[in-house]
Design an enzyme around this catalytic site. Structure first.
Site, PDB file in Angstrom:
ATOM      1  N   LYS A  28       0.856  -1.189   0.000  1.00  0.00           N
ATOM      2  CA  LYS A  28       0.000   0.000   0.000  1.00  0.00           C
ATOM      3  C   LYS A  28       0.887   1.232   0.000  1.00  0.00           C
ATOM      4  O   LYS A  28       1.623   1.488   0.956  1.00  0.00           O
ATOM      5  CB  LYS A  28      -0.887  -0.027   1.248  1.00  0.00           C
ATOM      6  CG  LYS A  28      -1.710   1.228   1.425  1.00  0.00           C
ATOM      7  CD  LYS A  28      -2.751   1.053   2.517  1.00  0.00           C
ATOM      8  CE  LYS A  28      -3.460   2.357   2.802  1.00  0.00           C
ATOM      9  NZ  LYS A  28      -4.508   2.189   3.823  1.00  0.00           N
TER      10      LYS A  28
ATOM     11  N   LYS B 247      -2.434  -1.730  -3.800  1.00  0.00           N
ATOM     12  CA  LYS B 247      -3.236  -0.505  -3.791  1.00  0.00           C
ATOM     13  C   LYS B 247      -2.336   0.717  -3.877  1.00  0.00           C
ATOM     14  O   LYS B 247      -1.328   0.738  -3.192  1.00  0.00           O
ATOM     15  CB  LYS B 247      -4.015  -0.516  -2.472  1.00  0.00           C
ATOM     16  CG  LYS B 247      -4.693   0.745  -2.086  1.00  0.00           C
ATOM     17  CD  LYS B 247      -5.330   0.569  -0.746  1.00  0.00           C
ATOM     18  CE  LYS B 247      -5.838   1.911  -0.325  1.00  0.00           C
ATOM     19  NZ  LYS B 247      -6.154   1.959   1.053  1.00  0.00           N
TER      20      LYS B 247
HETATM   21  C1  PBG Z   1      -7.451   3.113   5.741  1.00  0.00           C
HETATM   22  C2  PBG Z   1      -7.700   3.093   4.284  1.00  0.00           C
HETATM   23  C3  PBG Z   1      -7.533   4.106   3.334  1.00  0.00           C
HETATM   24  C4  PBG Z   1      -8.009   3.601   2.122  1.00  0.00           C
HETATM   25  C5  PBG Z   1      -8.395   2.296   2.364  1.00  0.00           C
HETATM   26  N1  PBG Z   1      -8.173   1.991   3.691  1.00  0.00           N
HETATM   27  C6  PBG Z   1      -7.082   5.520   3.502  1.00  0.00           C
HETATM   28  C7  PBG Z   1      -5.681   5.790   3.723  1.00  0.00           C
HETATM   29  O1  PBG Z   1      -4.842   4.922   3.869  1.00  0.00           O
HETATM   30  O2  PBG Z   1      -5.397   6.983   3.826  1.00  0.00           O
HETATM   31  C8  PBG Z   1      -8.090   4.355   0.836  1.00  0.00           C
HETATM   32  C9  PBG Z   1      -9.121   3.847  -0.121  1.00  0.00           C
HETATM   33  C10 PBG Z   1      -9.482   4.777  -1.212  1.00  0.00           C
HETATM   34  O3  PBG Z   1      -8.836   5.819  -1.439  1.00  0.00           O
HETATM   35  O4  PBG Z   1     -10.447   4.466  -1.911  1.00  0.00           O
HETATM   36  N2  PBG Z   1      -6.133   3.278   6.141  1.00  0.00           N
END
Ligand code: PBG
Length: 343
Positions: free
Chosen positions: A212, A265
């Protein structure tokens, strides 16, 4: 039969010298031919729809930066899950906006929390779809970071592990089939696996947000989930988007810690990682087409700059072609509807 390893070279030579023997356009001539040779097909069962749940009842509150997406109260979220199941969508992943926030993100693991309440309602409907919990604390902490803070203001990794494990257990207890840790804390998969097993949830699967990136494409989500950090950013725990080898190392660690599914992601900016994950690991690979990826297409379509439907289908097809067997997308319901209409 023996393989003629020289054949491609010979064919290439003929093709360049003489009449055109090789004409790939033959298979593009009719839509039936194109359908016959199509390599990648989308199916609603491979799609997961993110749902944002907020307190109240009968509430559907639109999210400005994500046209068509809304914050839903638990009763409406359950209706939406039923609609998605009817369309054949594979699963839903829940994000919660709690009534109150605190330094530890207590709301994330409350047995009567917003997400837990919604899972119970969905479970009571016995829908044929997979229920997934995003396991993170940023929507529940008053500072907006993904774990409790250390005195120096950084996120305390090992304190976060305890909170994430408690959160995953309460989500499993409420009816989540899968928990999806997204905090990017070191050791989060192992800590959650141990806690689930100790509490009698050895059957609950873990979809690890293994790679991520600290991405600008999460912008609209932070509005939707009210989870923007109050200070600083997430670069101290989410990965540098410049790093691909490190992403594979994160994935290998999550496999070793007991992940059942690996998630990459954002999706479109990380197709190389989706392909590398597919080649290297034999676990199911998921990709999250995040809020910014959705918002870009929706905004361009609204202005008439893109054919929104074709662009969305092309983007999700590319994510699957790269190697994802599961796609989390805010367009899951739309795509399932389009696929049904094409039948
Ligand atoms: C929680 C999380 C996030 C997203 C998914 N889980 C936000 C982040 O990490 O700031 C983002 C999903 C999206 O942008 O659609 N940490």
């Amino acid at each position: 039969m023996t393989l003629d390893l020289e054949a491609p070279t010979r064919i290439a030579a003929v093709g360049s010298a003489g009449p055109l023997a090789i004409r790939p356009r033959r298979l593009r001539r009719t839509s039936a031919l194109r359908a016959l040779v199509r390599e990648t097909r989308l199916h609603p069962a491979m799609l997961v729809a993110p749902l944002f749940v907020r307190p109240g009842s009968g509430v559907r509150e639109p999210i400005a930066s994500m046209p068509g997406v809304a914050r839903l109260s638990p009763d409406v979220a359950a209706e939406e899950a039923a609609r998605l199941a009817e369309l054949g969508v594979g699963g839903v992943i829940l994000f919660g906006l709690p009534e109150a926030k605190d330094a530890l993100g207590t709301g994330a693991s409350a047995d009567d929390g917003i997400v837990q309440d919604t899972f119970r309602r969905i479970r009571s409907l016995e829908l044929p779809l997979v229920t997934i919990a995003d396991t993170c604390l940023c929507e529940y902490t008053d500072h907006g970071h993904c774990g409790p803070l250390a005195p120096d203001g950084s996120v305390d990794n090992d304190a976060a592990l305890t909170r994430l494990a408690e959160t995953a257990v309460s989500q499993a207890r409420a009816g989540a089939d899968v928990v999806a840790p997204s905090a990017m804390m070191d050791g989060q998969v192992a800590a959650i696996r141990a806690a689930l097993d100790a509490e009698g949830f050895s059957h609950t699967a873990i979809m690890a947000y293994a790679a991520k990136h600290a991405s600008a494409f999460y912008g609209p989500f932070r509005e939707a989930a009210d989870s923007a950090p109050a200070f600083g950013d997430r670069r101290g725990y989410q990965m540098d988007p410049a790093n691909g080898r490190e992403a594979l190392r994160e994935m290998a660690l999550d496999v070793a810690e007991g992940a059942d599914i690996l998630l990459v992601k954002p999706a479109l900016p990380s197709l190389d990682l989706v392909a590398a994950a597919r080649a290297r690991f034999d676990l199911p690979i998921a990709a999250y087409q995040v809020s910014g990826e959705f918002a870009m297409l929706a905004a361009a379509a609204e202005r008439g700059w893109l054919d929104g439907r074709r662009a969305m289908l092309e983007a999700v097809t590319a994510i699957v072609r790269a190697g994802a067997g599961i796609v989390l997308t805010y367009a899951a319901g739309d795509i399932a509807t389009w696929l049904r209409d094409e039948q």
